[in-house]
Structures are given as C-alpha cells and as structure tokens.
Design a protein around this motif. Structure first.
Motif, PDB file in Angstrom:
ATOM      1  N   ALA A   5      47.147 -79.728  95.602  1.00 18.43           N
ATOM      2  CA  ALA A   5      47.782 -79.286  97.093  1.00 18.43           C
ATOM      3  C   ALA A   5      46.397 -79.483  97.427  1.00 18.43           C
ATOM      4  CB  ALA A   5      47.919 -77.747  97.056  1.00 18.43           C
ATOM      5  N   THR A   6      44.907 -79.884  96.723  1.00 15.56           N
ATOM      6  CA  THR A   6      44.065 -79.235  97.593  1.00 15.56           C
ATOM      7  C   THR A   6      43.662 -80.832  98.011  1.00 15.56           C
ATOM      8  OG1 THR A   6      43.070 -77.767  96.325  1.00 15.56           O
ATOM      9  CG2 THR A   6      41.274 -79.303  96.862  1.00 15.56           C
ATOM     10  N   LEU A   7      44.732 -81.891  97.075  1.00 22.88           N
ATOM     11  CA  LEU A   7      43.742 -83.433  97.463  1.00 22.88           C
ATOM     12  C   LEU A   7      45.488 -83.929  98.475  1.00 22.88           C
ATOM     13  CD1 LEU A   7      44.182 -84.837  93.279  1.00 22.88           C
ATOM     14  CD2 LEU A   7      42.305 -84.615  95.280  1.00 22.88           C
ATOM     15  N   ARG A   8      46.224 -83.327  98.741  1.00 19.27           N
ATOM     16  CA  ARG A   8      46.732 -83.785  99.398  1.00 19.27           C
ATOM     17  C   ARG A   8      46.075 -83.594 100.691  1.00 19.27           C
ATOM     18  NH1 ARG A   8      52.889 -84.924  98.670  1.00 19.27           N
ATOM     19  NH2 ARG A   8      53.076 -82.226  99.823  1.00 19.27           N
ATOM     20  N   GLN A   9      46.021 -81.772 101.031  1.00 14.57           N
ATOM     21  CA  GLN A   9      45.320 -81.573 102.076  1.00 14.57           C
ATOM     22  C   GLN A   9      44.911 -82.251 102.534  1.00 14.57           C
ATOM     23  OE1 GLN A   9      47.191 -79.001 103.900  1.00 14.57           O
ATOM     24  NE2 GLN A   9      45.838 -79.928 105.719  1.00 14.57           N
ATOM     25  N   ALA A  10      43.656 -82.729 101.207  1.00 16.10           N
ATOM     26  CA  ALA A  10      42.284 -83.104 101.772  1.00 16.10           C
ATOM     27  C   ALA A  10      42.912 -84.904 101.897  1.00 16.10           C
ATOM     28  CB  ALA A  10      41.272 -83.757 100.984  1.00 16.10           C
ATOM     29  N   ILE A  11      43.670 -85.536 101.994  1.00 12.39           N
ATOM     30  CA  ILE A  11      43.879 -86.501 102.543  1.00 12.39           C
ATOM     31  C   ILE A  11      44.596 -86.484 103.767  1.00 12.39           C
ATOM     32  CG2 ILE A  11      45.610 -88.115 102.143  1.00 12.39           C
ATOM     33  CD1 ILE A  11      45.988 -87.862  98.926  1.00 12.39           C
ATOM     34  N   LEU A  12      44.937 -85.301 104.030  1.00 13.66           N
ATOM     35  CA  LEU A  12      46.114 -85.253 105.462  1.00 13.66           C
ATOM     36  C   LEU A  12      44.490 -84.547 105.777  1.00 13.66           C
ATOM     37  CD1 LEU A  12      49.340 -83.118 104.473  1.00 13.66           C
ATOM     38  CD2 LEU A  12      48.948 -85.513 105.216  1.00 13.66           C
ATOM     39  N   ASP A  13      43.746 -84.697 106.138  1.00 13.04           N
ATOM     40  CA  ASP A  13      42.696 -83.638 106.745  1.00 13.04           C
ATOM     41  C   ASP A  13      42.280 -85.303 107.468  1.00 13.04           C
ATOM     42  OD1 ASP A  13      43.872 -81.086 106.759  1.00 13.04           O
ATOM     43  OD2 ASP A  13      42.381 -80.403 105.841  1.00 13.04           O
ATOM     44  N   ARG A  14      41.850 -85.829 106.936  1.00 10.78           N
ATOM     45  CA  ARG A  14      41.089 -86.875 106.909  1.00 10.78           C
ATOM     46  C   ARG A  14      41.527 -88.195 107.314  1.00 10.78           C
ATOM     47  NH1 ARG A  14      37.719 -89.592 108.539  1.00 10.78           N
ATOM     48  NH2 ARG A  14      36.967 -91.489 107.551  1.00 10.78           N
ATOM     49  N   VAL A  15      42.942 -87.882 106.942  1.00 16.01           N
ATOM     50  CA  VAL A  15      43.604 -89.247 107.632  1.00 16.01           C
ATOM     51  C   VAL A  15      44.675 -88.685 109.514  1.00 16.01           C
ATOM     52  CG1 VAL A  15      46.225 -90.411 108.042  1.00 16.01           C
ATOM     53  CG2 VAL A  15      45.184 -90.031 106.155  1.00 16.01           C
ATOM     54  N   ALA A  16      44.367 -87.261 109.481  1.00 18.35           N
ATOM     55  CA  ALA A  16      44.160 -87.194 110.973  1.00 18.35           C
ATOM     56  C   ALA A  16      42.997 -86.697 111.868  1.00 18.35           C
ATOM     57  CB  ALA A  16      44.281 -84.993 110.420  1.00 18.35           C
ATOM     58  N   ALA A  17      42.091 -87.053 111.207  1.00 13.66           N
ATOM     59  CA  ALA A  17      40.518 -86.858 111.915  1.00 13.66           C
ATOM     60  C   ALA A  17      40.400 -88.940 112.064  1.00 13.66           C
ATOM     61  CB  ALA A  17      40.170 -86.641 111.192  1.00 13.66           C
ATOM     62  N   LEU A  18      41.197 -89.158 111.670  1.00 10.92           N
ATOM     63  CA  LEU A  18      41.143 -91.246 112.230  1.00 10.92           C
ATOM     64  C   LEU A  18      41.442 -91.396 112.879  1.00 10.92           C
ATOM     65  CD1 LEU A  18      43.139 -92.441 108.838  1.00 10.92           C
ATOM     66  CD2 LEU A  18      40.456 -92.326 109.348  1.00 10.92           C
ATOM     67  N   ARG A  19      40.362 -92.444 114.038  1.00  6.58           N
ATOM     68  CA  ARG A  19      41.072 -92.510 115.224  1.00  6.58           C
ATOM     69  C   ARG A  19      42.578 -92.989 115.742  1.00  6.58           C
ATOM     70  NH1 ARG A  19      36.528 -95.157 115.236  1.00  6.58           N
ATOM     71  NH2 ARG A  19      37.593 -97.469 115.241  1.00  6.58           N
ATOM     72  N   ALA A  20      43.523 -93.179 116.313  1.00  5.91           N
ATOM     73  CA  ALA A  20      44.580 -93.893 116.339  1.00  5.91           C
ATOM     74  C   ALA A  20      44.373 -95.886 115.379  1.00  5.91           C
ATOM     75  CB  ALA A  20      45.135 -94.224 117.403  1.00  5.91           C
ATOM     76  N   GLY A  21      45.025 -96.140 114.850  1.00  8.33           N
ATOM     77  CA  GLY A  21      44.965 -97.755 114.642  1.00  8.33           C
ATOM     78  C   GLY A  21      44.072 -98.285 113.602  1.00  8.33           C
ATOM     79  N   THR A  22      42.929 -96.307 112.673  1.00 10.27           N
ATOM     80  CA  THR A  22      42.066 -97.007 111.453  1.00 10.27           C
ATOM     81  C   THR A  22      42.856 -96.678 109.753  1.00 10.27           C
ATOM     82  OG1 THR A  22      41.246 -95.325 112.127  1.00 10.27           O
ATOM     83  CG2 THR A  22      40.773 -97.001 113.427  1.00 10.27           C
ATOM     84  N   THR A  23      42.438 -96.939 109.442  1.00 10.26           N
ATOM     85  CA  THR A  23      42.442 -95.736 107.873  1.00 10.26           C
ATOM     86  C   THR A  23      41.359 -96.247 107.620  1.00 10.26           C
ATOM     87  OG1 THR A  23      42.427 -98.180 107.031  1.00 10.26           O
ATOM     88  CG2 THR A  23      44.660 -97.596 108.061  1.00 10.26           C
TER      89      THR A  23
END
Length: 82
Positions: A5-23
């Motif tokens: 659950a912690t890993l999943r949330q960390a991934i979602l948080d990081r991806v949500a902080a990305l600029r559009a079109g970036t990875t």
C-alpha cells in the motif's frame, strides 16, 4: 520492508506530481522511500504493474507500453493519456 500500500501510494503521488507528458523512473520512488533503495526495486515494479493493470498509471519502455513484470531493463512510469 515497505508494504504494498505504501509503495502504491508513493507511485501515485510521484506520478501525479509529473508535468503532463513526462514520466519518472521507478528508482525515484524507491530512493524516496529508503536510503538503501535497490532492494525495493522489484517491489516497486510489481506495484507499478498492479497500478497499470488498474489503469491508474502507464508503464513504458522506449515510449511503448510494456508489462512491468516482464520488461527487461529500464522502464518509465507516467499518467494515462487523458
């Protein structure tokens, strides 16, 4: 050990902080969670695969969609296209 659950949330948080079109690289998530981050990489990739299966993130390699469970080499995580 970091739970799923912690890993999943960390991934979602990081991806949500990305600029559009970036990875981002999964190692960014692992590094944010632990000083000794390398042992987390398999778990981060597994959590990313689950999130991708649910349509919450994309997993790519060379700009093409891949399965994080079977892809060899570096992968990137991003937001699904709107």
């Amino acid at each position: 050990m970091t739970d799923s659950a912690t890993l999943r949330q960390a991934i979602l948080d990081r991806v949500a902080a990305l600029r559009a079109g970036t990875t981002c690289c999964p190692s960014e998530i692992a590094r944010a969670l632990a000083k000794d981050w390398r042992p987390l990489m398999d778990d981060v990739r597994a959590a990313a695969a689950e999130l991708c299966d649910q349509g919450e993130i994309t997993v790519t390699q060379g700009g093409e969609p891949v399965d994080a469970r079977t892809a060899k080499g570096p992968i990137r995580l991003g937001l699904p296209a709107a």
